[in-house]
Design a protein around this motif. Structure first.
Motif, PDB file in Angstrom:
ATOM      1  N   GLU A   1       0.819  -1.196   0.000  1.00 49.01           N
ATOM      2  CA  GLU A   1       0.000   0.000   0.000  1.00 49.01           C
ATOM      3  C   GLU A   1       0.862   1.259   0.000  1.00 49.01           C
ATOM      4  O   GLU A   1       0.554   2.215  -0.703  1.00 49.01           O
ATOM      5  CB  GLU A   1      -0.927   0.008   1.213  1.00 49.01           C
ATOM      6  CG  GLU A   1      -2.022  -1.027   1.146  1.00 49.01           C
ATOM      7  CD  GLU A   1      -2.889  -1.028   2.402  1.00 49.01           C
ATOM      8  OE1 GLU A   1      -3.008   0.019   3.063  1.00 49.01           O
ATOM      9  OE2 GLU A   1      -3.443  -2.080   2.714  1.00 49.01           O
ATOM     10  N   LEU A   2       1.914   1.259   0.831  1.00 44.62           N
ATOM     11  CA  LEU A   2       2.762   2.451   0.900  1.00 44.62           C
ATOM     12  C   LEU A   2       3.508   2.700  -0.405  1.00 44.62           C
ATOM     13  O   LEU A   2       3.761   3.845  -0.760  1.00 44.62           O
ATOM     14  CB  LEU A   2       3.766   2.335   2.044  1.00 44.62           C
ATOM     15  CG  LEU A   2       3.255   2.691   3.424  1.00 44.62           C
ATOM     16  CD1 LEU A   2       4.356   2.529   4.467  1.00 44.62           C
ATOM     17  CD2 LEU A   2       2.688   4.084   3.473  1.00 44.62           C
ATOM     18  N   GLU A   3       3.844   1.638  -1.095  1.00 49.69           N
ATOM     19  CA  GLU A   3       4.541   1.799  -2.371  1.00 49.69           C
ATOM     20  C   GLU A   3       3.713   2.671  -3.314  1.00 49.69           C
ATOM     21  O   GLU A   3       4.234   3.588  -3.952  1.00 49.69           O
ATOM     22  CB  GLU A   3       4.820   0.440  -2.992  1.00 49.69           C
ATOM     23  CG  GLU A   3       5.609   0.508  -4.282  1.00 49.69           C
ATOM     24  CD  GLU A   3       5.943  -0.868  -4.832  1.00 49.69           C
ATOM     25  OE1 GLU A   3       6.739  -0.920  -5.764  1.00 49.69           O
ATOM     26  OE2 GLU A   3       5.391  -1.878  -4.331  1.00 49.69           O
ATOM     27  N   LYS A   4       2.419   2.402  -3.387  1.00 48.03           N
ATOM     28  CA  LYS A   4       1.527   3.191  -4.251  1.00 48.03           C
ATOM     29  C   LYS A   4       1.280   4.586  -3.673  1.00 48.03           C
ATOM     30  O   LYS A   4       1.296   5.573  -4.400  1.00 48.03           O
ATOM     31  CB  LYS A   4       0.203   2.458  -4.436  1.00 48.03           C
ATOM     32  CG  LYS A   4       0.309   1.219  -5.275  1.00 48.03           C
ATOM     33  CD  LYS A   4      -1.019   0.523  -5.401  1.00 48.03           C
ATOM     34  CE  LYS A   4      -0.874  -0.777  -6.185  1.00 48.03           C
ATOM     35  NZ  LYS A   4      -2.139  -1.507  -6.275  1.00 48.03           N
ATOM     36  N   GLU A   5       1.059   4.656  -2.365  1.00 54.12           N
ATOM     37  CA  GLU A   5       0.747   5.930  -1.710  1.00 54.12           C
ATOM     38  C   GLU A   5       1.903   6.933  -1.820  1.00 54.12           C
ATOM     39  O   GLU A   5       1.676   8.130  -1.972  1.00 54.12           O
ATOM     40  CB  GLU A   5       0.434   5.682  -0.229  1.00 54.12           C
ATOM     41  CG  GLU A   5       0.070   6.934   0.535  1.00 54.12           C
ATOM     42  CD  GLU A   5      -0.252   6.639   2.000  1.00 54.12           C
ATOM     43  OE1 GLU A   5      -0.085   7.543   2.818  1.00 54.12           O
ATOM     44  OE2 GLU A   5      -0.664   5.504   2.310  1.00 54.12           O
ATOM     45  N   GLU A   7       4.392   6.861  -4.125  1.00 54.59           N
ATOM     46  CA  GLU A   7       5.010   6.875  -5.447  1.00 54.59           C
ATOM     47  C   GLU A   7       5.414   8.291  -5.852  1.00 54.59           C
ATOM     48  O   GLU A   7       4.639   9.235  -5.726  1.00 54.59           O
ATOM     49  CB  GLU A   7       4.053   6.294  -6.485  1.00 54.59           C
ATOM     50  CG  GLU A   7       4.677   6.123  -7.837  1.00 54.59           C
ATOM     51  CD  GLU A   7       3.757   5.428  -8.819  1.00 54.59           C
ATOM     52  OE1 GLU A   7       4.137   5.343  -9.990  1.00 54.59           O
ATOM     53  OE2 GLU A   7       2.665   4.974  -8.426  1.00 54.59           O
ATOM     54  N   GLN A  54       2.358   1.422   9.101  1.00 59.71           N
ATOM     55  CA  GLN A  54       2.466   2.387   8.007  1.00 59.71           C
ATOM     56  C   GLN A  54       2.572   3.803   8.564  1.00 59.71           C
ATOM     57  O   GLN A  54       3.358   4.616   8.070  1.00 59.71           O
ATOM     58  CB  GLN A  54       1.264   2.275   7.075  1.00 59.71           C
ATOM     59  CG  GLN A  54       1.258   1.021   6.259  1.00 59.71           C
ATOM     60  CD  GLN A  54       0.098   0.975   5.285  1.00 59.71           C
ATOM     61  OE1 GLN A  54      -0.590   1.962   5.057  1.00 59.71           O
ATOM     62  NE2 GLN A  54      -0.124  -0.188   4.702  1.00 59.71           N
TER      63      GLN A  54
END
Length: 68
Positions: A1-5, A7, A54
């Motif tokens: 989730e953090l990877e997308k958030e 980016e 997160q």
């Protein structure tokens, strides 16, 4: 989730030890999960062994000057 958030703001990479054993040895990963934070120059500046939420990951990134 953090990877997308995050980016475009921070690189978040999840690695499986089975696929990256040599890298895990290089960074002396002893516990799963381990979070290792690097600065823009690729220097390790903080690491945490065990669960890190997160919210806490974002807090740590902000403490180090990341503009999130």
């Amino acid at each position: 989730e953090l990877e997308k958030e995050l980016e475009g703001k921070a690189n978040v990479i999840l690695l499986q030890l089975a696929d990256y054993g040599d890298l895990a040895n290089t960074y002396k990963v002893r516990v799963i999960p381990t979070q290792i934070f690097f600065d823009q120059n690729g220097e390790q500046y903080w690491r945490h062994e065990g669960f890190l939420s997160q919210k806490d990951i974002i807090k740590k990134l902000k403490e180090t000057g990341a503009e999130l």
